[in-house]
Design a protein around this motif. Structure first.
Motif, PDB file in Angstrom:
ATOM      1  N   LYS A 116       8.482 -34.307   0.884  1.00 56.20           N
ATOM      2  CA  LYS A 116       7.824 -35.604   0.722  1.00 56.20           C
ATOM      3  C   LYS A 116       7.537 -36.271   2.063  1.00 56.20           C
ATOM      4  O   LYS A 116       6.827 -37.281   2.114  1.00 56.20           O
ATOM      5  CB  LYS A 116       8.693 -36.528  -0.133  1.00 56.20           C
ATOM      6  N   THR A 117       8.108 -35.718   3.134  1.00 56.61           N
ATOM      7  CA  THR A 117       7.932 -36.333   4.451  1.00 56.61           C
ATOM      8  C   THR A 117       7.272 -35.365   5.434  1.00 56.61           C
ATOM      9  O   THR A 117       6.070 -35.424   5.651  1.00 56.61           O
ATOM     10  CB  THR A 117       9.287 -36.819   5.000  1.00 56.61           C
ATOM     11  N   ILE A 118       8.040 -34.446   6.001  1.00 60.67           N
ATOM     12  CA  ILE A 118       7.509 -33.650   7.113  1.00 60.67           C
ATOM     13  C   ILE A 118       6.910 -32.306   6.722  1.00 60.67           C
ATOM     14  O   ILE A 118       6.107 -31.748   7.472  1.00 60.67           O
ATOM     15  CB  ILE A 118       8.588 -33.431   8.186  1.00 60.67           C
ATOM     16  N   ASP A 119       7.289 -31.747   5.577  1.00 58.27           N
ATOM     17  CA  ASP A 119       6.837 -30.401   5.227  1.00 58.27           C
ATOM     18  C   ASP A 119       5.637 -30.417   4.278  1.00 58.27           C
ATOM     19  O   ASP A 119       5.240 -31.467   3.772  1.00 58.27           O
ATOM     20  CB  ASP A 119       7.989 -29.596   4.623  1.00 58.27           C
ATOM     21  N   ILE A 120       5.079 -29.227   4.016  1.00 57.97           N
ATOM     22  CA  ILE A 120       3.863 -29.089   3.207  1.00 57.97           C
ATOM     23  C   ILE A 120       4.141 -28.126   2.061  1.00 57.97           C
ATOM     24  O   ILE A 120       4.677 -27.039   2.282  1.00 57.97           O
ATOM     25  CB  ILE A 120       2.695 -28.529   4.059  1.00 57.97           C
ATOM     26  N   THR A 121       3.786 -28.521   0.847  1.00 58.28           N
ATOM     27  CA  THR A 121       3.940 -27.624  -0.292  1.00 58.28           C
ATOM     28  C   THR A 121       2.591 -27.054  -0.699  1.00 58.28           C
ATOM     29  O   THR A 121       1.544 -27.662  -0.489  1.00 58.28           O
ATOM     30  CB  THR A 121       4.549 -28.339  -1.509  1.00 58.28           C
ATOM     31  N   VAL A 122       2.632 -25.873  -1.300  1.00 59.66           N
ATOM     32  CA  VAL A 122       1.407 -25.242  -1.768  1.00 59.66           C
ATOM     33  C   VAL A 122       1.693 -24.472  -3.056  1.00 59.66           C
ATOM     34  O   VAL A 122       2.731 -23.825  -3.191  1.00 59.66           O
ATOM     35  CB  VAL A 122       0.834 -24.282  -0.692  1.00 59.66           C
ATOM     36  N   ASN A 123       0.790 -24.597  -4.012  1.00 55.61           N
ATOM     37  CA  ASN A 123       0.819 -23.772  -5.215  1.00 55.61           C
ATOM     38  C   ASN A 123       0.009 -22.523  -4.909  1.00 55.61           C
ATOM     39  O   ASN A 123      -1.218 -22.566  -4.836  1.00 55.61           O
ATOM     40  CB  ASN A 123       0.210 -24.530  -6.393  1.00 55.61           C
ATOM     41  N   ARG A 124       0.682 -21.422  -4.702  1.00 62.62           N
ATOM     42  CA  ARG A 124       0.015 -20.207  -4.236  1.00 62.62           C
ATOM     43  C   ARG A 124      -0.887 -19.590  -5.301  1.00 62.62           C
ATOM     44  O   ARG A 124      -1.656 -18.676  -4.999  1.00 62.62           O
ATOM     45  CB  ARG A 124       1.057 -19.200  -3.740  1.00 62.62           C
ATOM     46  N   GLU A 125      -0.786 -20.075  -6.534  1.00 62.19           N
ATOM     47  CA  GLU A 125      -1.652 -19.569  -7.602  1.00 62.19           C
ATOM     48  C   GLU A 125      -2.950 -20.367  -7.700  1.00 62.19           C
ATOM     49  O   GLU A 125      -3.842 -20.018  -8.456  1.00 62.19           O
ATOM     50  CB  GLU A 125      -0.915 -19.618  -8.948  1.00 62.19           C
TER      51      GLU A 125
END
Length: 243
Positions: A116-125
């Protein structure tokens, strides 16, 4: 009996991480209120990683092929065999950085804060999610924040882990942004804790990573992305074979 002890060790390690995260949370919460202060969240992540791991008898050691100019911005590409890879890498990066990882990890209490702050999420699908994640990553690089991307996209299911094919995303990103790539070989974190530790547990030990010299991309075009991907794959593969 040995497996039971190793699984108890895993639970102790996870509890230790949670405990020190909660201990630091008041400060982390204050830092999260201003993006200008996000770089300090990285410092606290390193502190939490080092102390909680040390309490479990887990330590991290890095060997460098060449000196790294940490004043520069990089796309950092490690292989991935263990949840400890993030800690081993983050504790040995001496600049402001973030991780890109699958969005399922947001379900974990501690990781959710960092996503929620420094990192990045990704839905690989999802191609749309992937496009958005790499757009965010490009903005981070523009702002001087290095981005750590595991090019395998996941931890391999096989044990012992074998190096899986790399995805093109991080290499295209590095070329587009004209920033160097640093390959990192995680040599033996899987021996201490493979994947999440759910199946085989974990044990005290030293996790070694090898930080390769940066590869410049300023002279490359997007047509060179496949060749760059294959070069980084070969570098990491060769180091694993040597180990």
């Amino acid at each position: 009996m040995k497996l039971i002890i190793k699984r108890i060790h895993t639970q102790f390690y996870k509890t230790s991480v949670t405990f020190f995260f909660i201990l630091c949370f008041p400060i982390l919460y204050l830092l999260s209120k201003s993006p200008k202060l996000y770089k300090y969240i990285n410092k606290f992540r390193q502190i939490i990683a080092l102390i909680s791991s040390a309490c479990s008898g887990i330590f991290y050691r890095a060997t460098y092929e060449a000196p790294i100019d940490w004043n520069k911005t990089y796309v950092i590409c490690p292989n991935h065999t263990s949840n400890l890879d993030v800690l081993a890498i983050s504790t040995n990066l001496h600049n402001n950085h973030c991780f890109m990882a699958k969005e399922e990890l947001k379900a974990y209490f501690v990781l959710n804060f960092f996503f929620k702050t420094i990192d990045i999420t990704v839905n690989r699908e999802s191609k749309i999610s992937s496009f958005r994640a790499f757009k965010v990553a490009a903005e981070r690089l523009k702002n001087g924040v290095s981005v750590v991307i595991f090019p395998e996209g996941t931890i391999p299911d096989n044990h012992p882990p074998a190096l899986h094919p790399f995805k093109n995303g991080p290499f295209r990103l590095a070329i587009e942004m004209k920033v160097p790539i640093i390959p990192i070989t995680s040599l033996d974190t899987w021996k201490v804790l493979w994947d999440t530790g759910k199946e085989f547990g974990s044990r005290p030990g030293i996790c070694d990573i090898f930080v390769h010299k940066p590869i410049e991309t300023a002279h490359l075009t997007l047509d060179d992305a496949d060749a760059l991907r294959d070069e980084v794959y070969a570098i990491i593969k060769q180091k694993l074979l040597q180990a």
